[in-house]
Design a protein around this motif. Structure first.
Motif, PDB file in Angstrom:
ATOM      1  N   PRO A 516      38.467  49.475  27.474  1.00 44.16           N
ATOM      2  CA  PRO A 516      37.707  48.224  27.426  1.00 44.16           C
ATOM      3  C   PRO A 516      38.191  47.336  26.287  1.00 44.16           C
ATOM      4  O   PRO A 516      38.547  47.826  25.213  1.00 44.16           O
ATOM      5  CB  PRO A 516      36.265  48.693  27.206  1.00 44.16           C
ATOM      6  N   ALA A 517      38.219  46.032  26.516  1.00 46.12           N
ATOM      7  CA  ALA A 517      38.835  45.105  25.562  1.00 46.12           C
ATOM      8  C   ALA A 517      38.253  45.212  24.166  1.00 46.12           C
ATOM      9  O   ALA A 517      38.966  45.034  23.164  1.00 46.12           O
ATOM     10  CB  ALA A 517      38.699  43.674  26.078  1.00 46.12           C
ATOM     11  N   TRP A 518      36.939  45.529  24.072  1.00 43.09           N
ATOM     12  CA  TRP A 518      36.338  45.566  22.740  1.00 43.09           C
ATOM     13  C   TRP A 518      36.920  46.691  21.880  1.00 43.09           C
ATOM     14  O   TRP A 518      36.865  46.625  20.643  1.00 43.09           O
ATOM     15  CB  TRP A 518      34.815  45.703  22.853  1.00 43.09           C
ATOM     16  N   VAL A 519      37.476  47.733  22.511  1.00 40.13           N
ATOM     17  CA  VAL A 519      38.039  48.849  21.728  1.00 40.13           C
ATOM     18  C   VAL A 519      39.307  48.419  20.983  1.00 40.13           C
ATOM     19  O   VAL A 519      39.379  48.544  19.748  1.00 40.13           O
ATOM     20  CB  VAL A 519      38.312  50.067  22.632  1.00 40.13           C
ATOM     21  N   PHE A 521      40.303  45.382  20.407  1.00 39.01           N
ATOM     22  CA  PHE A 521      39.937  44.276  19.515  1.00 39.01           C
ATOM     23  C   PHE A 521      39.280  44.801  18.244  1.00 39.01           C
ATOM     24  O   PHE A 521      39.586  44.346  17.136  1.00 39.01           O
ATOM     25  CB  PHE A 521      38.979  43.313  20.232  1.00 39.01           C
ATOM     26  N   GLY A 522      38.373  45.750  18.383  1.00 44.97           N
ATOM     27  CA  GLY A 522      37.708  46.306  17.203  1.00 44.97           C
ATOM     28  C   GLY A 522      38.676  47.024  16.275  1.00 44.97           C
ATOM     29  O   GLY A 522      38.620  46.870  15.050  1.00 44.97           O
ATOM     30  N   VAL A 565      46.339  43.486  25.827  1.00 46.15           N
ATOM     31  CA  VAL A 565      44.998  43.255  26.370  1.00 46.15           C
ATOM     32  C   VAL A 565      44.983  42.009  27.249  1.00 46.15           C
ATOM     33  O   VAL A 565      44.368  41.988  28.321  1.00 46.15           O
ATOM     34  CB  VAL A 565      43.964  43.122  25.232  1.00 46.15           C
ATOM     35  N   ALA A 619      41.385  37.046  23.160  1.00 41.41           N
ATOM     36  CA  ALA A 619      39.969  37.083  23.530  1.00 41.41           C
ATOM     37  C   ALA A 619      39.643  35.995  24.548  1.00 41.41           C
ATOM     38  O   ALA A 619      38.897  36.226  25.514  1.00 41.41           O
ATOM     39  CB  ALA A 619      39.108  36.920  22.281  1.00 41.41           C
TER      40      ALA A 619
END
Length: 661
Positions: A516-519, A521-522, A565, A619
């Motif tokens: 998932p993109a948030w991983v 990015f985080g 991503v 993003a």
């Protein structure tokens, strides 16, 4: 503009021929080497007409005072000579033709009356037992003059202004290069007979043969030694007869590499044999440009910088050609371009670490010579590092033995990398060649990192404790807004940077596995926060020379993760990473070659801002589509390239105007 000051010496008045003294000869040699601003210091009553400005100077203390006045009256380097020096024009030019930002002094072993000095890693570290001795000619670069301006030695009880100038450089921990012309005698003479004897000795040398032999590196790598240097001197002589200069040779090398990359990009075919041949001759001409510069003594800061930048540009272009060729042959784009990006990032990180490790060694040599950090190594790791260092020196001293070649080859030098790519691509295909290269580079990185870590503990000095640290970090404006970290300790900057590298690597892995993109990015955001958090922390640690390489890995990793991503076009992502990598290579050129035309880097934004732009574009692309990120990544690549090229052009023009002034 450079200027030369000749210090008084009785032997300078010795007449070597009718109405021509040693001093007259030296003045003519300095002018022939390109320095027209010559000032002669003369003792009261000892002056005689010479083709230079003369200043009366009563004693060595007055010599030092006059030298200080003249040193800071101009903007270029200062050359200091002793009036009794007798040397060949080649020897004089070896010092005066050095256009880099290094300082140095001529040394030799054939003058028993000269002061002995210690030389380590090519640096004069201070008085020593010999056999190396001072040669009576020195260069103080403009950059180092600026550091000496507020610390010029007082007159006091000075015995020798030349040695006092050298001591001033050592007192400020400035590395002093040792200029050598082995096989060409030079000496500070006491009388006419000795002067004629020295002149006869170096005039008996076949200068053309000497220059050609000296042009070829005797400590080159295996492939260059046996597959290039055995016949490249013939090309050097031909180029010299045709009146070519080193820079056009460099451009020929670049053109051949472009041709090879273009053929590789078409896909695996019998034409790969032609591409391999073009790669070989590109490497040959890459060796020839340096050999021609040494043979003709045609050196320039721009030429040295271009040679270094061209090496990496050509290599990264070959990677791109192989990746495109693998894709054309049916290999998946993520695999083909991923291997190329991995090889490029690994090489960039390796070279940055190599450059700063060399700074560590030079720093250790200078500081330990001054007995500032001479505490014995503590702990088993430090003792092991010292033993490894001694063993390494013994192996490298056993020139051209099997162990010598193994040690030189295991680190994947440039000639061997090109050989692997050419042979691997022809025999097994482009993706196998890139995969084998990446594996070798990772092995070399692990090998050098382990050994250098232990040797750093034995060196007991901090390479990043220097005033230009921020420039080589390339932090940009964002880092100046970050408050100083409240966390102290010598290991804090290194630990934070290492954690940032691991986070960036995890972000790339997560993006590659379609998490998932948030991983990613985080993880990428954490990597940036960790690395930038210690930007304003003092780098006092013994292993902090790893930090610039770590920062390169953080930025390149964050941008790669953001590109994955957002599904940025692979060629565009590779282009952006290449431009940024080359921008970092210019930083390394300022240290490695002591020459870079780039004076200011503020418009380059700094690595944190560039990384944030990539993350923001990624993003937005997640919410809209990959086209947005591809456009932004492309524009960022164009912007950084334009800023870089503009700074290079501006710096080159500025240097040309200064040389013409």
């Amino acid at each position: 503009m450079s200027r030369a000051v000749i210090l008084p010496a009785p032997g300078g008045h010795a007449e070597i021929e009718e109405d021509r003294t040693v001093l007259d000869r030296l003045i003519a040699q300095i002018r022939e080497a390109g320095c027209d601003d010559v000032t002669v210091l003369a003792r009261p009553g000892a002056d005689r007409p010479v083709k230079a400005v003369q200043i009366e100077s009563a004693d060595p203390g007055a010599d030092l005072a006059h030298l200080g006045d003249l040193a800071f009256a101009g903007e270029g380097p200062l050359f200091v000579a002793c009036a009794d020096l007798v040397a060949s024009q080649t020897t004089v030019a070896a010092v005066l033709s050095d256009s880099s930002r290094r300082s140095g002094v001529l040394v030799g072993a054939d003058d028993p009356a000269a002061a002995p000095v210690a030389v380590e890693r090519g640096l004069v570290t201070g008085p020593g037992p010999g056999p190396t001795r001072l040669g009576g000619l020195a260069k103080v670069s403009a950059a180092h003059l600026a550091r000496l301006k507020r610390h010029w030695p007082r007159q006091g009880a000075v015995q020798d202004a030349f040695e006092a100038t050298l001591a001033a450089l050592h007192a400020r921990a400035i590395p002093v290069n040792a200029y050598k012309t082995a096989g060409l005698p030079h000496r500070q003479v006491a009388g006419a007979d000795e002067a004629r004897e020295v002149i006869a000795a170096f005039e008996a040398v076949d200068m053309d043969a000497w220059r050609l032999a000296s042009a070829v590196k005797h400590d080159d790598d295996l492939f260059a030694t046996y597959a290039v240097s055995t016949w490249s001197p013939k090309l050097v002589k031909l180029a010299a007869r045709l009146g070519w200069t080193p820079t056009p040779i460099t451009w020929v090398s670049i053109a051949l590499a472009i041709g090879a990359a273009a053929i590789f990009a078409t896909g695996w075919s019998p034409w790969y044999l032609a591409a391999a041949a073009l790669m070989y001759f590109s490497f040959v001409f890459d060796c020839v440009d340096g050999q021609l510069a040494r043979y003709t003594q045609n050196f320039s800061s721009f030429g040295g910088w271009l040679d270094m930048m061209a090496d990496r540009s050509k290599e990264f272009l070959i990677y791109a050609g192989l990746a495109a060729g693998a894709t054309a042959g049916g290999v998946s784009a993520p695999l083909a371009w991923g291997l190329a990006i991995g090889a490029m990032v690994t090489q960039t990180v390796r070279h940055t670490a190599d450059t700063w490790y060399a700074v560590l060694l030079d720093t250790a040599v200078v500081r330990q010579a001054r007995e500032r950090e001479s505490a014995p190594p503590v702990g088993r790791a430090a003792h092991l590092g010292r033993r490894l260092g001694s063993a390494s020196e013994q192996v490298m001293g056993a020139h051209r033995t099997p162990l010598y070649w193994i040690k030189r080859t295991i680190v994947a030098p440039v000639g061997e990398r090109w050989l692997l790519l050419a042979v691997g691509a022809v025999a097994f295909g482009p993706e196998i060649a890139l995969g084998a290269l990446l594996a070798w580079q990772l092995l070399a990185l692990a090998y050098t990192t382990a050994g250098r870590t232990l040797r750093s503990l034995a060196a007991r000095t901090a390479a990043l404790r220097r005033p230009d640290r921020a420039a080589h970090r390339d932090d940009g404006p964002l880092a100046r807004l970050v408050p100083r970290s409240p966390v102290g300790g010598d290991m804090t900057p290194l630990a934070a940077t290492a954690a940032g590298v691991l986070s960036a690597a995890a972000a790339v892995l997560a993006a590659a596995l379609a998490a998932p993109a948030w991983v990613p990015f985080g993880l990428a955001g954490l990597a940036l926060a960790l690395a930038v958090s210690v930007a304003r922390t003092d780098h006092e640690g013994l292993l902090d020379w790893f930090i610039p390489a770590g920062l390169r890995a953080v930025e390149l990793g964050v941008i790669a993760a953001a590109g994955l991503v957002a599904a940025v076009s692979w060629p565009v992502l590779y282009a952006l990473l290449t431009v940024i990598s080359l921008y970092f290579y210019d930083l390394a050129a300022g240290l490695d070659k002591a020459a870079s035309p780039v004076a200011r880097r503020g418009l380059g934004l700094g690595w944190p801002v560039r990384s944030l732009i990539a993350l923001a574009a990624s993003a937005i692309a997640v919410a809209t589509g990959p086209a947005v990120a591809t456009v932004v990544f492309g524009l960022l690549a164009v912007y950084v390239a334009a800023v870089f090229v503009g700074a290079v052009v501006a710096g080159t023009l500025r240097a040309s105007r200064a040389a013409a002034a």
